[in-house]
Design a protein around this motif. Structure first.
Motif, mmCIF file in Angstrom:
data_model
loop_
_atom_site.group_PDB
_atom_site.id
_atom_site.type_symbol
_atom_site.label_atom_id
_atom_site.label_comp_id
_atom_site.label_asym_id
_atom_site.label_seq_id
_atom_site.Cartn_x
_atom_site.Cartn_y
_atom_site.Cartn_z
ATOM 1 N N LEU A 185 0.851 -1.184 0.000
ATOM 2 C CA LEU A 185 0.000 0.000 0.000
ATOM 3 C C LEU A 185 0.890 1.239 0.000
ATOM 4 N N PRO A 186 0.742 2.096 -0.988
ATOM 5 C CA PRO A 186 1.590 3.287 -1.072
ATOM 6 C C PRO A 186 1.460 4.147 0.190
ATOM 7 N N GLY A 187 2.604 4.573 0.704
ATOM 8 C CA GLY A 187 2.622 5.465 1.858
ATOM 9 C C GLY A 187 2.539 4.777 3.202
ATOM 10 N N LEU A 188 2.353 3.463 3.224
ATOM 11 C CA LEU A 188 2.272 2.736 4.492
ATOM 12 C C LEU A 188 3.384 1.709 4.579
ATOM 13 N N THR A 189 3.920 1.562 5.771
ATOM 14 C CA THR A 189 4.924 0.523 5.991
ATOM 15 C C THR A 189 4.215 -0.824 6.098
ATOM 16 N N PRO A 190 4.931 -1.908 5.892
ATOM 17 C CA PRO A 190 4.301 -3.217 6.008
ATOM 18 C C PRO A 190 3.614 -3.392 7.366
ATOM 19 N N GLY A 191 2.453 -4.017 7.333
ATOM 20 C CA GLY A 191 1.679 -4.232 8.551
ATOM 21 C C GLY A 191 2.386 -5.159 9.519
ATOM 22 N N ARG A 192 2.251 -4.854 10.762
ATOM 23 C CA ARG A 192 2.873 -5.656 11.808
ATOM 24 C C ARG A 192 1.919 -6.729 12.321
ATOM 25 N N ARG A 193 2.139 -7.158 13.534
ATOM 26 C CA ARG A 193 1.405 -8.257 14.152
ATOM 27 C C ARG A 193 -0.108 -8.038 14.122
ATOM 28 N N ARG A 194 -0.577 -6.832 14.433
ATOM 29 C CA ARG A 194 -2.019 -6.571 14.486
ATOM 30 C C ARG A 194 -2.659 -6.737 13.105
ATOM 31 N N VAL A 195 -1.968 -6.286 12.074
ATOM 32 C CA VAL A 195 -2.503 -6.428 10.717
ATOM 33 C C VAL A 195 -2.558 -7.905 10.330
ATOM 34 N N ARG A 196 -1.520 -8.643 10.655
ATOM 35 C CA ARG A 196 -1.498 -10.084 10.360
ATOM 36 C C ARG A 196 -2.617 -10.815 11.096
ATOM 37 N N ALA A 197 -2.793 -10.487 12.379
ATOM 38 C CA ALA A 197 -3.854 -11.118 13.166
ATOM 39 C C ALA A 197 -5.226 -10.744 12.608
ATOM 40 N N SER A 198 -5.395 -9.507 12.205
ATOM 41 C CA SER A 198 -6.670 -9.069 11.624
ATOM 42 C C SER A 198 -6.934 -9.782 10.305
ATOM 43 N N HIS A 199 -5.890 -9.912 9.485
ATOM 44 C CA HIS A 199 -6.012 -10.609 8.203
ATOM 45 C C HIS A 199 -6.494 -12.041 8.432
ATOM 46 N N ARG A 200 -5.891 -12.704 9.387
ATOM 47 C CA ARG A 200 -6.262 -14.093 9.690
ATOM 48 C C ARG A 200 -7.695 -14.161 10.226
ATOM 49 N N ALA A 201 -8.049 -13.266 11.141
ATOM 50 C CA ALA A 201 -9.388 -13.283 11.740
ATOM 51 C C ALA A 201 -10.466 -12.991 10.699
ATOM 52 N N VAL A 202 -10.226 -12.002 9.830
ATOM 53 C CA VAL A 202 -11.200 -11.664 8.793
ATOM 54 C C VAL A 202 -11.333 -12.827 7.807
ATOM 55 N N GLY A 203 -10.233 -13.488 7.510
ATOM 56 C CA GLY A 203 -10.282 -14.651 6.614
ATOM 57 C C GLY A 203 -11.136 -15.768 7.177
ATOM 58 N N TRP A 204 -10.952 -16.082 8.446
ATOM 59 C CA TRP A 204 -11.760 -17.134 9.064
ATOM 60 C C TRP A 204 -13.214 -16.720 9.190
ATOM 61 N N LEU A 205 -13.454 -15.447 9.492
ATOM 62 C CA LEU A 205 -14.835 -14.956 9.562
ATOM 63 C C LEU A 205 -15.514 -15.088 8.199
ATOM 64 N N ALA A 206 -14.792 -14.722 7.143
ATOM 65 C CA ALA A 206 -15.331 -14.853 5.782
ATOM 66 C C ALA A 206 -15.621 -16.316 5.464
ATOM 67 N N PHE A 207 -14.704 -17.202 5.821
ATOM 68 C CA PHE A 207 -14.926 -18.629 5.577
ATOM 69 C C PHE A 207 -16.181 -19.111 6.313
ATOM 70 N N LEU A 208 -16.288 -18.754 7.593
ATOM 71 C CA LEU A 208 -17.451 -19.185 8.378
ATOM 72 C C LEU A 208 -18.753 -18.618 7.824
ATOM 73 N N LEU A 209 -18.725 -17.382 7.330
ATOM 74 C CA LEU A 209 -19.914 -16.788 6.728
ATOM 75 C C LEU A 209 -20.287 -17.501 5.430
ATOM 76 N N SER A 210 -19.288 -17.983 4.710
ATOM 77 C CA SER A 210 -19.561 -18.645 3.434
ATOM 78 C C SER A 210 -20.220 -20.009 3.597
ATOM 79 N N VAL A 211 -19.993 -20.669 4.712
ATOM 80 C CA VAL A 211 -20.471 -22.054 4.882
ATOM 81 C C VAL A 211 -21.999 -22.170 4.814
ATOM 82 N N PRO A 212 -22.773 -21.363 5.581
ATOM 83 C CA PRO A 212 -24.233 -21.519 5.448
ATOM 84 C C PRO A 212 -24.746 -21.132 4.060
ATOM 85 N N ILE A 213 -24.094 -20.179 3.424
ATOM 86 C CA ILE A 213 -24.489 -19.791 2.069
ATOM 87 C C ILE A 213 -24.270 -20.971 1.122
ATOM 88 N N ALA A 214 -23.089 -21.565 1.189
ATOM 89 C CA ALA A 214 -22.763 -22.693 0.320
ATOM 90 C C ALA A 214 -23.651 -23.897 0.619
#
Length: 194
Positions: A87-116
């Motif tokens: 992302l232009p102008g931002l330094t690479p994300g640290r631990r919080r960004v990585r944890a958020s990425h993982r949490a949002v990914g699992w939330l998205a997966f869990l949301l997809s299951v009842p739809i599928a």
């Protein structure tokens, strides 16, 4: 004369690395194929509900959940790009960004299951029209790509390009699913091109 093998000098891959790459391709393809075959042999159960909603109400609810899933995928994409300093102008994300990425990914997966589940249970995998075929295929690809991404994240033996590639396929599948069903349903059962 050097003692290095000419194969190593040209970037020859070790058998273990080739096996891991083969596994990362074969397992997701097997998952997508299994979902496809299950859906093709599923007798449609048009009365299946989704969180108590039936018929048209279930379609609308699924479209809204699909839109939320697509929004989570967009957040996931932004977090991933930030995490790797793209992302232009931002330094690479640290631990919080990585944890958020993982949490949002699992939330998205869990949301997809009842739809599928509702899609496969209610309709199965259909090929009646281009839109439905595209939607069915993208649904199968979604779960294959999810498995691939989990395998790639867990392996240290894979080329660096495989993580963004699997993430891109996963994001693309969610985008196609949203366009071919959620947007279609919320837009009066029509979208450009389908």
């Amino acid at each position: 004369m050097t003692s290095k093998s000419p194969h190593r000098a040209r970037g020859h891959r070790s058998p273990a690395r080739v096996a891991v790459i083969g596994l990362v391709v074969a397992v997701p393809v097997a998952v997508a194929a299994a979902i496809w075959l299950t859906g093709r042999h599923q007798s449609p159960q048009y009365g299946t509900g989704l969180f108590g909603a039936q018929g048209a109400a279930a379609v609308t609810l699924k479209a809204r959940l699909g839109t939320a899933l697509f929004a989570l995928a967009l957040v996931q994409l932004l977090l991933g790009v930030w995490m790797y300093g793209r992302l232009p102008g931002l330094t690479p994300g640290r631990r919080r960004v990585r944890a958020s990425h993982r949490a949002v990914g699992w939330l998205a997966f869990l949301l997809s299951v009842p739809i599928a589940y509702h899609c496969v249970r209610t309709y199965g995998v259909e090929t009646a029209s281009t839109r439905v075929l595209l939607h069915s295929a993208a649904g199968c690809v979604l779960y294959g790509a999810f498995v691939a991404k989990v395998l790639v994240v867990r392996s240290r033996r894979l080329p660096g390009w495989m993580l963004p590639a699997t993430g891109s396929v996963l994001f693309g599948a969610i985008g196609v699913l949203w366009y071919s069903a959620a947007l279609w349903a919320l837009n009066g059962f029509t979208v450009p091109g389908l």
